[in-house]
Design an enzyme around this catalytic site. Structure first.
Site, PDB file in Angstrom:
ATOM      1  N   LYS A   1       9.587   5.890  -0.287  1.00 53.52           N
ATOM      2  CA  LYS A   1       9.309   6.834  -1.375  1.00 53.52           C
ATOM      3  C   LYS A   1       7.838   6.730  -1.756  1.00 53.52           C
ATOM      4  CE  LYS A   1       9.275   7.076  -5.866  1.00 53.52           C
ATOM      5  NZ  LYS A   1       8.152   8.036  -5.975  1.00 53.52           N
TER       6      LYS A   1
ATOM      7  N   GLU B   1       4.450  -6.091  -5.613  1.00 46.96           N
ATOM      8  CA  GLU B   1       2.979  -6.170  -5.666  1.00 46.96           C
ATOM      9  C   GLU B   1       2.577  -5.363  -6.888  1.00 46.96           C
ATOM     10  OE1 GLU B   1       1.109  -7.873  -3.816  1.00 46.96           O
ATOM     11  OE2 GLU B   1       2.294  -8.270  -2.033  1.00 46.96           O
TER      12      GLU B   1
ATOM     13  N   CYS C   1      -6.065  -2.334  -7.371  1.00 37.87           N
ATOM     14  CA  CYS C   1      -5.492  -3.450  -8.122  1.00 37.87           C
ATOM     15  C   CYS C   1      -6.341  -4.723  -8.043  1.00 37.87           C
ATOM     16  CB  CYS C   1      -4.088  -3.733  -7.609  1.00 37.87           C
ATOM     17  SG  CYS C   1      -4.053  -3.888  -5.815  1.00 37.87           S
TER      18      CYS C   1
ATOM     19  N   GLU D   1      -4.855  -3.906 -17.719  1.00 37.15           N
ATOM     20  CA  GLU D   1      -5.336  -3.224 -16.517  1.00 37.15           C
ATOM     21  C   GLU D   1      -5.671  -1.778 -16.882  1.00 37.15           C
ATOM     22  OE1 GLU D   1      -2.484  -2.121 -13.424  1.00 37.15           O
ATOM     23  OE2 GLU D   1      -3.891  -2.931 -11.962  1.00 37.15           O
TER      24      GLU D   1
END
Ligand code: NAD
Length: 497
Positions: A192, A268, A302, A401
């Site tokens: 996906k 992750e 990231c 983040e």
């Protein structure tokens, strides 16, 4: 589709592919979603609709899982020998090489990334298929010393049907980091892609079909987290979810796994990585990479060094160097191959602008950037690379983040001080250390909380080197030999005399 004259002229295959709407790839065929629901795909550089994709419903997920299970039992996971899997992975890598330009253009149109950066992603994806094609024939267990009356051994078996859920920042590359080892190990996959960037996965499905993979070995289901992603993570007959994305969604995936069939999960997740530069570092080397360790992919990566720690003796020099470089970066549509492309969406741009405002309100000093970059067309989600200086570690722009071109920098004096500051984070994905003192490099790389540490370099990746985060940055290592462990189960077998 209208192209700006500064942009690369698109390959005819790209034009054909993006000129049509797309269906779901289930059981080796294209089929419409059973609810007929569609989602428009937007080019973030000009806000134009490129085409539409289908939204897979829970019923479509069910069809894909049944197809994958059939394939697992009848061919890919049981009847195929490892060399046959290996050959197909190599064939797919060849087809990707043939259509490399098309894949780069699709990625650039859909995600906004500069063409030369898309080239890196596509080449990395090809190299992962080549690497794991080698692994398919080398997945072994152990024989174990249990005494004269017995023989014990372990074998590594595929899990079965695996759900691979992917984010929008490196759409093709991250999909392949999962697909290549999962297939090499004998699993059948439900891939996906992110709803914002599904086109490269759909093009890959065409290549998978052309290569001759058995129907059901790879299914590609497009659609948002709700309903599509959720239906995958809730499914009772999926054996594993491999997820890359935000920490918040990673937690939901674990909940779904626990409440459904206790499926295996690897994650992750987000990052807020410290990039630490000591006075004794090779400054020429630092200067040549600082702009990219800070703002690559418009900050939508990231691992980027979004927390910058610079020792006092070189602080002023490096900050003014970074400012000069940032102010000379070209920003524009990915197809004109600038240094930085747009952010992925209006929503992401608004989120990042919100963090910039928060930074100003919370007492950090805006050194450069901080604004939306207006293009001639007045369209697109472009932001200036932005740097804040701060003292208070607890403010949002240091702890959360941002996932945009925003770096928070501060000065430090001692090694112990910087280790404490760097480890004061819920994230622990990556870290950079720049020093000419090998003893210091060894000490700090052991003390730092991060799944990946780069000393005198940054953001280095290779198909043979495991990658993954600690703390709330994830669970389980992808890439390299570690991914073989991620996509197999270890069975122990005893034989008695
Ligand atoms: P996201 O978590 O919003 O979405 C990721 C994927 O999960 C998408 O495919 C989305 O449709 C799907 N999803 C959303 N809700 C879901 C649900 N309830 N159930 C199942 N699936 C669901 O992340 P994003 O915005 O696409 O990507 C940015 C994030 O990804 C950042 O946090 C970034 O740090 C992280 N990321 C991590 C790594 C890594 O290797 N650690 C790499 C790239 C990106």
């Amino acid at each position: 589709m209208i192209q700006n004259p500064k942009e690369a002229v698109l390959h005819s295959k790209t034009v054909d592919f993006v000129s049509k709407d797309h269906q779901l790839f289930i059981d080796g065929m294209w089929s419409e979603s059973n609810t007929n629901q569609k989602l428009q795909v937007e080019n973030p550089a000009n806000e134009e609709v490129i085409c539409a994709i289908s939204v897979a419903s829970p019923g479509d997920v069910e069809r894909a899982v049944q197809s994958a299970r059939r394939c697992f039992k009848s061919t890919w996971g049981s009847k195929f020998n490892p060399a046959e899997r290996s050959k197909l992975l190599l064939k797919l890598a060849d087809l990707m090489e043939r259509d490399k330009q098309v894949l780069m253009e699709i990625e650039s149109l859909d995600n906004g990334k500069p063409l030369s950066k898309a080239q890196y992603d596509v080449e990395s994806a090809i190299n992962h298929f080549l690497y794991y094609a080698g692994w398919a024939t080398k997945i072994t267990g152990d024989t174990l010393p249990v005494g004269n009356q017995h023989i014990a051994l372990t074998v590594r078996e595929p899990l079965g049907v695996v759900g691979l859920i992917v984010p929008w920042n490196f759409p093709l590359m991250i999909a392949v980091w999962k697909l290549a080892p999962a297939l090499a190990c004998g699993n059948c996959c439900i891939l996906k892609p992110a709803e914002q960037t599904s086109l490269s996965a759909l093009y890959l499905a065409d290549l998978i079909h052309e290569a001759g993979f058995p129907p059901g070995s790879v299914n590609v289901l497009t659609g948002p987290g709700l309903p599509t992603g959720q239906a995958i993570s809730d499914h009772q007959d999926i054996d594993k979810i491999s997820f890359t994305g935000s920490t918040a969604v990673g937690k939901k995936i674990m909940q779904s796994a626990a409440q459904s069939n206790l499926k295996n999960v690897s994650l992750e997740l987000g990052g807020k990585s410290p990039n630490i530069i000591f006075d004794d570092a090779d400054l020429a080397k630092v200067k040549s990479s600082l702009i990219w360790t800070s703002f690559y992919n418009s900050g939508q990566e990231c691992t980027l060094g979004s927390r910058l720690y610079i020792q006092r003796g070189v602080y002023e020099e490096l900050i003014s160097h970074l400012q000069k470089e940032a102010e000379s970066l070209s920003i524009g549509s990915g197809l004109s191959d600038p240094d930085l492309g747009p952010l992925i969406s209006r929503a992401q741009m608004e989120t990042v602008l919100g963090y910039i405002e928060d930074g100003k309100q919370s007492g950090a000093r805006l050194v450069f950037g901080g604004r939306k970059r207006q293009m001639e067309s007045g369209r697109g989600y472009f932001l200036e690379p932005t740097l804040f200086e701060y003292e208070d570690d607890s403010i949002k722009i240091v702890q959360e983040e941002i996932f945009g071109p925003v770096v928070a920098a501060t000065v430090f004096d001692t090694l112990d001080e910087v280790v404490e500051k760097a480890n004061n984070s819920k994230y622990a994905l990556a870290a950079g250390i720049w020093t000419s003192d090998i003893s210091k490099a060894i000490r700090i790389s052991k003390q730092i909380d991060a799944g990946n540490v780069w000393v005198n370099g940054y953001d280095l990746f290779d198909p043979c080197v495991p990658f993954g985060g600690f703390k709330q940055s994830g669970m389980g290592k992808e890439i390299g030999k570690s991914a073989i462990e991620l996509y197999t189960l270890e069975k122990s077998i005893w034989f008695s005399a």
